[in-house]
Every structure is written in C-alpha cells, then in structure tokens.
Design a protein around this motif. Structure first.
Motif, short mmCIF file in Angstrom:
data_model
loop_
_atom_site.label_atom_id
_atom_site.label_comp_id
_atom_site.label_asym_id
_atom_site.label_seq_id
_atom_site.Cartn_x
_atom_site.Cartn_y
_atom_site.Cartn_z
N UNK A 29 0.82 -1.21 0.00
CA UNK A 29 0.00 0.00 0.00
C UNK A 29 0.86 1.26 0.00
N UNK A 30 2.18 1.09 0.24
CA UNK A 30 3.06 2.25 0.13
C UNK A 30 4.46 1.81 -0.27
N UNK A 31 5.22 2.75 -0.81
CA UNK A 31 6.56 2.45 -1.30
C UNK A 31 7.51 2.06 -0.18
N UNK A 32 7.35 2.66 0.99
CA UNK A 32 8.31 2.43 2.07
C UNK A 32 8.42 0.96 2.43
N UNK A 33 7.27 0.29 2.60
CA UNK A 33 7.33 -1.11 3.00
C UNK A 33 7.93 -1.96 1.87
N UNK A 34 7.60 -1.62 0.62
CA UNK A 34 8.16 -2.35 -0.52
C UNK A 34 9.68 -2.19 -0.57
N UNK A 35 10.15 -0.98 -0.35
CA UNK A 35 11.60 -0.73 -0.38
C UNK A 35 12.29 -1.42 0.78
N UNK A 36 11.67 -1.41 1.96
CA UNK A 36 12.25 -2.12 3.11
C UNK A 36 12.39 -3.61 2.79
N UNK A 37 11.35 -4.21 2.18
CA UNK A 37 11.41 -5.64 1.86
C UNK A 37 12.49 -5.94 0.82
N UNK A 38 12.64 -5.05 -0.15
CA UNK A 38 13.67 -5.25 -1.18
C UNK A 38 15.06 -5.18 -0.55
N UNK A 39 15.24 -4.24 0.36
CA UNK A 39 16.53 -4.11 1.04
C UNK A 39 16.80 -5.36 1.89
N UNK A 40 15.78 -5.82 2.61
CA UNK A 40 15.96 -7.04 3.44
C UNK A 40 16.32 -8.23 2.56
N UNK A 41 15.63 -8.35 1.43
CA UNK A 41 15.89 -9.47 0.53
C UNK A 41 17.33 -9.43 0.01
N UNK A 42 17.78 -8.24 -0.28
CA UNK A 42 19.16 -8.07 -0.76
C UNK A 42 20.16 -8.44 0.34
N UNK A 43 19.87 -8.02 1.56
CA UNK A 43 20.77 -8.33 2.68
C UNK A 43 20.81 -9.83 2.96
N UNK A 44 19.65 -10.50 2.82
CA UNK A 44 19.62 -11.96 3.01
C UNK A 44 20.46 -12.63 1.93
N UNK A 45 20.36 -12.15 0.69
CA UNK A 45 21.19 -12.70 -0.40
C UNK A 45 22.67 -12.55 -0.08
N UNK A 46 23.02 -11.40 0.50
CA UNK A 46 24.41 -11.17 0.87
C UNK A 46 24.87 -12.13 1.97
N UNK A 47 23.96 -12.42 2.93
CA UNK A 47 24.29 -13.38 3.99
C UNK A 47 24.68 -14.72 3.37
N UNK A 48 23.93 -15.11 2.31
CA UNK A 48 24.18 -16.40 1.67
C UNK A 48 25.47 -16.40 0.86
#
Ligand code: NI
Length: 139
Positions: A29-48
C-alpha cells in the motif's frame, strides 16, 4: 526501538511508475514497505554469499518413491546431515509422487552442499532450495 529516518530518492519517472505498478500488484500500500522488503531481501542474499554465515533455508523435493531406491537414499542422506536438517514434512501427493520439505539450518556453504547433494539424486524430479534468514541481523 529503532530510530526511523526518512530519506529522498531521485529516479527516472518511468522507472518509478514501473516500480509503483509492480508493488501495487504485489499488494503493497506504500513504497516504504516495498523498499524495506527489497533491502531485506538483498541483505539476506548477501548473507548467503558469505559461506560462514549462519542461515536458514528450506529444501523442497518432489520424487517418485517407486523409482529405484530413491526413498532409501534420501533417508540415508537426511540421517547423514541430521545436525543441519532440523525438521521435515512428507506429503504423499498421489500413488507415486512424494513431496518433502526439509528445514535446514547451518553455515551457508554447508546448506548449499546438502541441497546440491539431495537435489542431484537420481529420481528427484524437482528440487529447490529457498534461502532465508535466521532473522537475527534484520529489523
Ligand atoms: Ni510419499
């Protein structure tokens, strides 16, 4: 409580429109939550990417239990990796096909090794490793 910081991002309007359409379809419903999820997903990829990171994942396997000794081989492998395979479910999909979901925990490179070993078994029709996170490093 973490401090919330607002920041501005400049981008091409076409790119922003594409992004807005995409996140709308995904139910944001807003860009902020979408951007937060994209950042988290990227950080998880980096963990791997870091072989020594403590990670969590699921390995999904679909196989025909009647094909050769596939059931025995998969059970043997799962016992071999019992320190990392912390839970599993088995679903009898029909007369022949089985679905297994294994929850795996451990170093990224070890989980990748287990996943490759299981999925490459002759008789596994489809296998997939889903890489997620212990959540400890994310907010
Ligand atoms: Ni079964």
């Amino acid at each position: 409580m973490e401090k919330i910081i607002r920041f501005g991002v400049s981008m091409d309007s076409k790119l922003l429109n594409m992004f807005d359409r995409h996140i709308h379809k995904k139910g944001y419903t807003n860009r902020s939550e979408a951007i937060r999820d994209i950042i988290r997903d990227h950080l998880v990829s980096q963990e791997w990417m870091n072989a020594d990171s403590e990670t969590i994942g699921t390995i999904t396997l679909v196989y025909d239990h009647e094909k050769g000794d596939i059931s025995e081989r998969l059970i043997e492998s799962q016992h071999h990796y019992c320190d990392n395979i912390i839970s599993s479910i088995h679903v009898h999909l029909d007369k022949h096909n089985c679905l297994e979901v294994l929850v795996v925990r451990g170093k990224a490179n070890k989980i990748q090794e287990i996943s490759d070993h299981l999925i490459s078994n002759r008789g596994v029709k489809h296998g997939k490793l889903t890489m997620t996170t212990t959540g400890k490093k994310l907010v």
